[in-house]
Enzyme design. Structure first.
Site, PDB file in Angstrom:
ATOM      1  N   GLY A  52       2.028  -5.891   0.705  1.00 51.79           N
ATOM      2  CA  GLY A  52       3.235  -6.712   0.687  1.00 51.79           C
ATOM      3  C   GLY A  52       3.805  -7.071   2.041  1.00 51.79           C
ATOM      4  O   GLY A  52       4.460  -8.104   2.200  1.00 51.79           O
ATOM      5  N   ASP A 108       7.861  -4.199   3.398  1.00 48.05           N
ATOM      6  CA  ASP A 108       8.382  -5.409   2.768  1.00 48.05           C
ATOM      7  C   ASP A 108       9.702  -5.148   2.061  1.00 48.05           C
ATOM      8  O   ASP A 108      10.679  -5.846   2.259  1.00 48.05           O
ATOM      9  CB  ASP A 108       7.348  -6.007   1.787  1.00 48.05           C
ATOM     10  CG  ASP A 108       6.787  -4.981   0.803  1.00 48.05           C
ATOM     11  OD1 ASP A 108       7.200  -3.800   0.833  1.00 48.05           O
ATOM     12  OD2 ASP A 108       5.922  -5.365  -0.012  1.00 48.05           O
ATOM     13  N   ASP A 111      12.676  -0.030  -2.579  1.00 48.74           N
ATOM     14  CA  ASP A 111      13.216  -0.073  -3.947  1.00 48.74           C
ATOM     15  C   ASP A 111      13.719   1.331  -4.287  1.00 48.74           C
ATOM     16  O   ASP A 111      14.861   1.672  -3.996  1.00 48.74           O
ATOM     17  CB  ASP A 111      12.101  -0.563  -4.877  1.00 48.74           C
ATOM     18  CG  ASP A 111      12.552  -0.708  -6.316  1.00 48.74           C
ATOM     19  OD1 ASP A 111      13.741  -0.519  -6.597  1.00 48.74           O
ATOM     20  OD2 ASP A 111      11.710  -1.030  -7.178  1.00 48.74           O
ATOM     21  N   LYS A 139      16.839  -3.006  -1.952  1.00 53.13           N
ATOM     22  CA  LYS A 139      17.615  -3.247  -3.163  1.00 53.13           C
ATOM     23  C   LYS A 139      18.830  -2.339  -3.178  1.00 53.13           C
ATOM     24  O   LYS A 139      18.734  -1.165  -2.828  1.00 53.13           O
ATOM     25  CB  LYS A 139      16.765  -2.969  -4.401  1.00 53.13           C
ATOM     26  CG  LYS A 139      15.639  -3.961  -4.567  1.00 53.13           C
ATOM     27  CD  LYS A 139      14.944  -3.779  -5.893  1.00 53.13           C
ATOM     28  CE  LYS A 139      13.671  -4.618  -5.920  1.00 53.13           C
ATOM     29  NZ  LYS A 139      12.889  -4.384  -7.131  1.00 53.13           N
ATOM     30  N   PHE A 160      13.715  -7.723  -9.709  1.00 47.88           N
ATOM     31  CA  PHE A 160      12.333  -7.805  -9.253  1.00 47.88           C
ATOM     32  C   PHE A 160      12.102  -9.150  -8.570  1.00 47.88           C
ATOM     33  O   PHE A 160      12.366 -10.201  -9.137  1.00 47.88           O
ATOM     34  CB  PHE A 160      11.361  -7.625 -10.419  1.00 47.88           C
ATOM     35  CG  PHE A 160       9.969  -7.340  -9.943  1.00 47.88           C
ATOM     36  CD1 PHE A 160       9.613  -6.070  -9.518  1.00 47.88           C
ATOM     37  CD2 PHE A 160       9.024  -8.350  -9.872  1.00 47.88           C
ATOM     38  CE1 PHE A 160       8.331  -5.802  -9.048  1.00 47.88           C
ATOM     39  CE2 PHE A 160       7.745  -8.099  -9.402  1.00 47.88           C
ATOM     40  CZ  PHE A 160       7.404  -6.830  -8.994  1.00 47.88           C
ATOM     41  N   VAL A 161      11.648  -9.106  -7.326  1.00 49.14           N
ATOM     42  CA  VAL A 161      11.478 -10.338  -6.551  1.00 49.14           C
ATOM     43  C   VAL A 161      10.023 -10.512  -6.124  1.00 49.14           C
ATOM     44  O   VAL A 161       9.272  -9.542  -6.044  1.00 49.14           O
ATOM     45  CB  VAL A 161      12.391 -10.353  -5.303  1.00 49.14           C
ATOM     46  CG1 VAL A 161      13.856 -10.439  -5.692  1.00 49.14           C
ATOM     47  CG2 VAL A 161      12.145  -9.139  -4.408  1.00 49.14           C
ATOM     48  N   ARG A 173       2.314 -14.003  -3.945  1.00 45.98           N
ATOM     49  CA  ARG A 173       2.492 -13.593  -2.547  1.00 45.98           C
ATOM     50  C   ARG A 173       2.612 -14.794  -1.622  1.00 45.98           C
ATOM     51  O   ARG A 173       3.166 -14.706  -0.534  1.00 45.98           O
ATOM     52  CB  ARG A 173       1.295 -12.756  -2.079  1.00 45.98           C
ATOM     53  CG  ARG A 173       1.145 -11.418  -2.774  1.00 45.98           C
ATOM     54  CD  ARG A 173       0.157 -10.546  -2.003  1.00 45.98           C
ATOM     55  NE  ARG A 173      -0.360  -9.448  -2.788  1.00 45.98           N
ATOM     56  CZ  ARG A 173       0.240  -8.263  -2.929  1.00 45.98           C
ATOM     57  NH1 ARG A 173       1.384  -8.048  -2.337  1.00 45.98           N
ATOM     58  NH2 ARG A 173      -0.309  -7.313  -3.640  1.00 45.98           N
TER      59      ARG A 173
HETATM   60  P1  IMP Z   1       9.549   2.063  -3.778  1.00 42.80           P
HETATM   61  O1  IMP Z   1       8.612   3.231  -3.577  1.00 42.80           O
HETATM   62  O2  IMP Z   1      10.150   2.083  -5.155  1.00 42.80           O
HETATM   63  O3  IMP Z   1      10.603   1.959  -2.705  1.00 42.80           O
HETATM   64  O4  IMP Z   1       8.702   0.739  -3.768  1.00 42.80           O
HETATM   65  C1  IMP Z   1       7.825   0.493  -2.768  1.00 42.80           C
HETATM   66  C2  IMP Z   1       6.884  -0.664  -2.982  1.00 42.80           C
HETATM   67  O5  IMP Z   1       6.916  -1.215  -4.296  1.00 42.80           O
HETATM   68  C3  IMP Z   1       7.262  -1.793  -2.069  1.00 42.80           C
HETATM   69  O6  IMP Z   1       6.731  -1.583  -0.784  1.00 42.80           O
HETATM   70  C4  IMP Z   1       6.654  -2.966  -2.778  1.00 42.80           C
HETATM   71  O7  IMP Z   1       5.297  -3.106  -2.422  1.00 42.80           O
HETATM   72  C5  IMP Z   1       6.797  -2.613  -4.241  1.00 42.80           C
HETATM   73  N1  IMP Z   1       8.013  -3.242  -4.807  1.00 42.80           N
HETATM   74  C6  IMP Z   1       9.227  -2.689  -5.011  1.00 42.80           C
HETATM   75  N2  IMP Z   1      10.109  -3.567  -5.516  1.00 42.80           N
HETATM   76  C7  IMP Z   1       9.435  -4.731  -5.643  1.00 42.80           C
HETATM   77  C8  IMP Z   1       9.824  -6.055  -6.090  1.00 42.80           C
HETATM   78  O8  IMP Z   1      10.961  -6.363  -6.491  1.00 42.80           O
HETATM   79  N3  IMP Z   1       8.819  -6.985  -6.068  1.00 42.80           N
HETATM   80  C9  IMP Z   1       7.563  -6.724  -5.641  1.00 42.80           C
HETATM   81  N4  IMP Z   1       7.175  -5.525  -5.190  1.00 42.80           N
HETATM   82  C10 IMP Z   1       8.097  -4.527  -5.191  1.00 42.80           C
HETATM   83 MG    MG Z   2       5.109  -2.418   0.073  1.00 41.00          MG
END
Ligand code: IMP
Ligand code: MG
Length: 205
Positions: A52, A108, A111, A139, A160-161, A173
């Site tokens: 990402g 990127d 979340d 987020k 979700f984006v 992408r």
């Molecule tokens: P986390 O571990 O929940 O913080 O998420 C980490 C990874 O999930 C990010 O680096 C993204 O690659 C993917 N991700 C999280 N939220 C989104 C979203 O809204 N769209 C697309 N990919 C996401």
């Molecule tokens: Mg990522």
């Protein structure tokens, strides 16, 4: 709306447009320049988190002056789902030894924060001189892990984006902006996402 990939593919809203992204990434580049005044002698190592972060990384590094080096790590995140499992696997490790180096993790989106938390723990064990985190998006959510983000592009709602490197089921992408998908597409799941471009979806662009 006229951009690649937007031909009725279920994009319902543009959250951050291309020129706003460009301007903010330039600012982040300038802020990084100021943090690494010694980059000629001691270039920071930018570590992009695949896949990402590639778009952000590629624009961010060109917004920096002085010397930088780049490297990438690949970690497993969601598979085809849109929620973090909390299980992180290293699929590709760094090519560089980071002991004693100044490291900048380029993400990127934060979340749940779990991916970043895991990654930072792992990298710290290798005793870099310091580690900073630059994330394009974070987020707003109360239950996210408390991970330090030194430079942040944009705080966004908990939706979700896709676009600018971010995917849903491997797609979207290539959108040049950050966009929100039709929730019906997300509910339908990854398999349907590929086949079903809901041409008649209300408000799709
Ligand atoms: P986390 O571990 O929940 O913080 O998420 C980490 C990874 O999930 C990010 O680096 C993204 O690659 C993917 N991700 C999280 N939220 C989104 C979203 O809204 N769209 C697309 N990919 C996401
Ligand atoms: Mg990522």
């Amino acid at each position: 709306m006229n951009f690649p990939g937007a031909r009725g593919l279920g994009v319902i809203d543009v959250l951050i447009d291309e020129s706003t992204l460009r301007a903010r990434v330039q600012e982040l580049g300038r802020e990084l320049n100021a943090l690494y005044p010694d980059s000629a002698a001691d270039p920071p190592l930018l570590v992009g988190v695949l896949t990402g972060a590639v778009t952000f990384m590629s624009d961010l590094m060109r917004a920096m002056d002085g010397h930088v080096e780049i490297d990438f790590m690949a970690v497993s995140s969601y598979g085809a789902s849109t929620r973090s499992s909390g299980v992180v696997r290293i699929l590709k490790d760094l090519d560089h030894v980071i002991e004693g180096r100044r490291v900048v993790v380029v993400e990127d989106i934060v979340d749940s924060g779990l991916t970043l938390q895991y990654l930072l723990e792992l990298l710290r064990q290798r005793e870099p001189r310091d580690i900073r985190v630059v994330a394009l998006l974070r987020k707003s959510k109360a239950d996210a892990a408390d991970v330090p983000v030194d430079l942040l592009g944009f705080e966004i709602p908990d939706e979700f984006v896709v676009g600018y490197g971010l995917d849903f089921a491997g797609l979207y992408r290539n959108l040049p902006c950050i966009a929100v998908l039709d929730p019906r597409l997300l509910e339908a799941g990854a398999d349907d996402a590929i086949a079903s471009a809901p041409p008649g979806a209300a408000g799709s662009v």
